[in-house]
Motif scaffolding. Structure first.
Motif, short mmCIF file in Angstrom:
data_model
loop_
_atom_site.label_atom_id
_atom_site.label_comp_id
_atom_site.label_asym_id
_atom_site.label_seq_id
_atom_site.Cartn_x
_atom_site.Cartn_y
_atom_site.Cartn_z
N GLN A 62 -6.44 -0.61 -6.09
CA GLN A 62 -7.71 0.18 -6.36
C GLN A 62 -9.06 0.45 -4.74
N GLY A 63 -9.67 1.58 -5.22
CA GLY A 63 -10.52 1.70 -4.09
C GLY A 63 -10.03 2.83 -4.05
N LEU A 64 -8.57 4.04 -3.39
CA LEU A 64 -8.16 4.62 -2.23
C LEU A 64 -9.00 6.00 -2.83
N ASN A 65 -10.18 6.32 -3.90
CA ASN A 65 -10.70 7.42 -3.42
C ASN A 65 -11.87 7.39 -2.45
N GLN A 80 -4.67 1.62 4.51
CA GLN A 80 -2.93 1.56 4.33
C GLN A 80 -3.43 0.78 2.77
N VAL A 81 -1.85 1.21 2.18
CA VAL A 81 -1.48 0.81 1.04
C VAL A 81 -0.33 0.02 1.24
N ASN A 82 0.00 -0.52 2.01
CA ASN A 82 1.66 -0.68 2.16
C ASN A 82 1.82 -2.77 1.49
N VAL A 83 3.19 -3.05 1.44
CA VAL A 83 2.99 -4.33 1.09
C VAL A 83 2.48 -5.79 1.05
N PRO A 87 1.54 -6.53 -3.17
CA PRO A 87 2.62 -7.06 -3.10
C PRO A 87 4.46 -6.38 -3.77
N GLY A 88 3.72 -6.06 -4.96
CA GLY A 88 5.35 -5.15 -5.80
C GLY A 88 6.23 -4.16 -5.17
N LEU A 89 5.54 -3.88 -3.10
CA LEU A 89 6.06 -2.72 -3.01
C LEU A 89 7.71 -3.36 -2.07
N ASN A 90 7.66 -4.89 -1.70
CA ASN A 90 8.46 -5.48 -0.70
C ASN A 90 9.75 -5.03 -1.76
N ARG A 98 -4.36 6.21 3.07
CA ARG A 98 -5.87 7.84 3.45
C ARG A 98 -6.25 7.66 4.40
N ILE A 99 -6.22 8.49 4.89
CA ILE A 99 -7.11 9.07 6.35
C ILE A 99 -8.32 9.87 6.21
#
Length: 229
Positions: A62-65, A80-83, A87-90, A98-99
């Motif tokens: 949460q918080g990408l807004n 960044q929103v990666n693994v 963790p479930g992105l693994n 977001r840039i």
């Protein structure tokens, strides 16, 4: 006839064996082999959690807004929103970021060694581009560049140097999706002039064909990182 059939079958079996023997794509910069089978080490990527203890939070962020801080000299911030955040992105082969850009803010030339990036502009105007890999002799690397407005989408192929620059007078926001749960990022100036230990000035002087004092000046600067977890 039978001999020809067996030879063809053997070739096909060998081809299938080669296909299935291929290694998975690396998910970190390197993975050094060791002889001790009992050593506790990470495999390619992350070790999996027991499915019985997986929670919804393992697939949540949460918080990408919220806009990132733009107080650094680059005038940009990559959230960044990666693994490492989800963790479930693994093993799923996808992540995003977001840039945020201040007016005339720059996401400087960089590369993602493990991912292709597709970017969509939400607010503002961005000048973006990527440079091709080294071409044939006596040819120059080609620049593909475009000015993007809200709703426009641009693709940066895996491993190629690329950038995004806010050439407008207002803030800009973009969302990038990347084809790896751990795409990695190499900011060119930081890597070349800010490495630890530093690259020998003799190497960089020869590579850039400039005076040694220019290299020493560049290496003495503080190279900002605009990527934040």
């Amino acid at each position: 006839m039978a001999v020809g059939f067996h030879i063809t079958a053997a070739i096909l079996m060998l081809a299938f064996a080669i296909v299935y023997a291929s290694d998975p794509s690396p998910l970190q910069d390197f993975c050094v082999a060791i002889a001790d089978a009992d050593a506790n080490v990470f495999v390619n990527g992350k070790i999996c959690k027991d499915p019985k203890v997986v929670k919804p939070e393992d697939f949540f962020f949460q918080g990408l807004n919220k806009p990132g801080s733009l107080s650094n000299p680059l005038g940009s911030n990559v959230t960044q929103v990666n693994v490492n955040q989800i963790p479930g992105l693994n093993t799923l082969g996808i992540s995003l970021a977001r840039i945020d850009f201040a007016p005339y803010g720059l996401n400087p030339p960089h590369t993602h060694p493990r991912a292709t990036e597709i970017l969509v502009v939400l607010e503002g105007t961005l000048l973006v581009g990527f440079v091709t890999s080294n071409p044939a002799m006596n040819m120059k690397n080609r620049l593909f560049t475009k000015v993007l407005n809200p709703g426009d989408v641009f693709v940066f192929p895996q491993g190629l140097i690329h950038f995004q620059f806010n050439n407008g007078k207002t803030n800009a926001v973009a969302i990038a999706s990347l084809s790896s749960q751990n795409p990695g990022v190499i900011t060119i100036a930081n890597a070349v002039f800010g490495s630890d230990p530093p690259i020998s000035p003799a190497v960089l002087t020869k590579a850039f064909q400039v005076d040694n004092n220019v290299i020493k000046y560049l290496q003495s600067q503080f190279w900002w990182d605009n990527n934040y977890p």
